[in-house]
Write a protein that holds these residues in place. Structure first.
Motif, short mmCIF file in Angstrom:
data_model
loop_
_atom_site.label_atom_id
_atom_site.label_comp_id
_atom_site.label_asym_id
_atom_site.label_seq_id
_atom_site.Cartn_x
_atom_site.Cartn_y
_atom_site.Cartn_z
N ASN A 1 0.89 -1.20 0.19
CA ASN A 1 0.12 0.11 0.12
C ASN A 1 0.97 1.28 -0.05
N LYS A 2 1.10 1.83 -1.10
CA LYS A 2 1.92 3.16 -1.35
C LYS A 2 1.49 4.19 -0.34
N LYS A 3 0.28 4.36 -0.26
CA LYS A 3 -0.37 5.53 0.67
C LYS A 3 0.01 5.28 2.07
N LEU A 4 -0.12 3.94 2.37
CA LEU A 4 0.38 3.74 3.88
C LEU A 4 1.93 3.71 4.23
N VAL A 5 2.65 3.52 3.23
CA VAL A 5 4.26 3.64 3.07
C VAL A 5 4.47 5.08 3.20
N ALA A 6 3.74 5.86 2.36
CA ALA A 6 4.06 7.39 2.15
C ALA A 6 3.62 8.11 3.59
N ALA A 7 2.67 7.64 4.19
CA ALA A 7 2.28 8.27 5.47
C ALA A 7 3.08 7.83 6.66
N ILE A 8 3.67 6.59 6.68
CA ILE A 8 4.64 6.26 7.59
C ILE A 8 5.90 6.81 7.55
N GLU A 9 6.48 7.21 6.01
CA GLU A 9 7.53 7.64 5.86
C GLU A 9 7.38 9.33 6.40
N PHE A 10 6.27 10.01 6.18
CA PHE A 10 5.92 11.20 6.53
C PHE A 10 6.06 11.33 8.24
N MET B 1 12.26 6.18 21.54
CA MET B 1 11.33 6.94 20.59
C MET B 1 12.00 7.99 19.79
N MET B 2 12.98 8.59 20.39
CA MET B 2 13.67 9.72 19.64
C MET B 2 14.46 9.00 18.64
N THR B 3 15.15 8.21 18.74
CA THR B 3 15.91 7.72 17.76
C THR B 3 15.59 6.57 16.59
N LEU B 4 14.35 6.03 16.98
CA LEU B 4 13.81 5.04 15.99
C LEU B 4 13.49 5.43 14.77
N PRO B 5 13.12 6.86 14.35
CA PRO B 5 12.95 7.32 13.12
C PRO B 5 14.14 7.51 12.22
N THR B 6 15.36 7.58 13.02
CA THR B 6 16.70 7.82 12.33
C THR B 6 16.93 6.63 11.68
N ILE B 7 16.89 5.52 12.62
CA ILE B 7 17.22 4.10 12.11
C ILE B 7 16.32 3.55 10.98
N ILE B 8 15.16 3.98 11.27
CA ILE B 8 14.15 3.57 10.11
C ILE B 8 14.71 4.25 8.66
#
Length: 292
Positions: free
Chosen positions: A105-114, A154-161
């Motif tokens: 689901n590209k919309k879901l992926v785009a939402a998670i990336e945002f 919580m703070m560093t998880l987005p960087t790893i992803i």
């Protein structure tokens, strides 16, 4: 004729002037950045090394004996780094693999990336407040090292992803197709082809996360506490159920509350060494994994 001359040969005088100007600006930018780095490291070493001693590193602070020591803060820093990495590496790398290799689901992926990009840019004090409410109070963890570690997750998880996801995207699609054509399953292909090919980006994300963990103070002051004394642990779980200050919190205490800038710069030197050693170890581990 040198390389620059061969590149500008045949260009108009206006284009040559533009090319020379841009090259000069690029070289100047590189020199300024390197000079700034050398100045910062040199100034910290200049102010900190004279106040650094073996007793300062290996002792516990004692007002009665008039001893300054950061051993508890150094140990707590290592505990926090290990505890945070244990959680963020599986979660971050696993999330990146799902978003890149499995999610359709590209919309879901785009939402998670945002959402991850937004979280990566949020001030750390917000994570500190959330950590206090969620982990310290709601989950009744108290002001402990494990509450601080969860807040740092919580703070560093987005960087790893994000770094892992971008690294996975650089793996050529032909690698995946070739592995699948030879009979590999989806997970086998990811484990043996995709992940080894993207290990450099994963290590980079790990180093960035470690940098944020080592340099963070606001979150840990709110969630892990500011105790600078050694604790008596009866079991491994007791380590993370106790309160303790890290090196950055100790630096804040020396510089802000005590106005002892000599000791603060000594702590800064220890922080530099710890960050350098951990980053070097991560680089070497990444090279070893890539060769294997």
């Amino acid at each position: 004729m040198n390389e620059h001359g061969s590149l500008t040969q045949g260009l108009s005088s206006r284009r040559k002037a533009y090319d020379i100007t841009m090259r000069t600006l690029l070289y100047a930018s590189a020199i300024i950045i390197c000079a700034l780095l050398v100045f910062l490291i040199g100034y910290i070493l200049y102010r900190g090394v004279p106040n650094l001693s073996l007793q300062f590193i290996t002792s516990e602070e004692s007002v009665i004996r008039d001893i300054q020591g950061i051993l508890p803060a150094l140990i707590n820093t290592l505990y926090i780094i290990v505890a945070t990495l244990i959680f963020i590496l599986p979660l971050g790398v696993g999330s990146a693999i799902y978003l890149t290799e499995y999610a359709s689901n590209k919309k879901l992926v785009a939402a998670i990336e945002f959402a991850t990009e937004t979280l990566a840019g949020m001030p750390s004090i917000i994570f500190a407040l959330v950590g206090v409410i969620v982990f310290c109070e709601t989950l009744s963890l108290g002001y402990t090292l494990i509450a601080g570690a969860f807040s740092l997750v919580m703070m560093t998880l987005p960087t790893i992803i994000r770094t892992t996801q971008e690294s996975l995207k650089t793996v050529p699609q032909s690698y995946r197709e070739g592995s699948l054509a030879l009979g590999s399953g989806k997970w086998h292909m990811i484990r043996t082809v995709v992940l080894p090919s993207s290990i450099d980006g994963i290590v980079t994300g790990c180093i960035l996360a470690i940098g944020r963990i080592v340099g963070e103070s606001a979150i840990l002051m709110f969630t892990a506490g500011m105790s600078m004394s050694l604790q008596n642990y009866n079991s491994f779980s007791d380590i993370f159920q106790s309160s303790g200050a890290t090196l950055t919190v100790a630096l804040y205490v020396y510089a802000k509350e005590r106005a002892d800038f000599g000791e603060a710069f000594a702590v800064a030197v220890v922080l530099l060494v710890v960050a350098f050693v951990i980053n070097l170890a991560a680089k070497l581990a990444g090279q070893k994994l890539k060769k294997n």
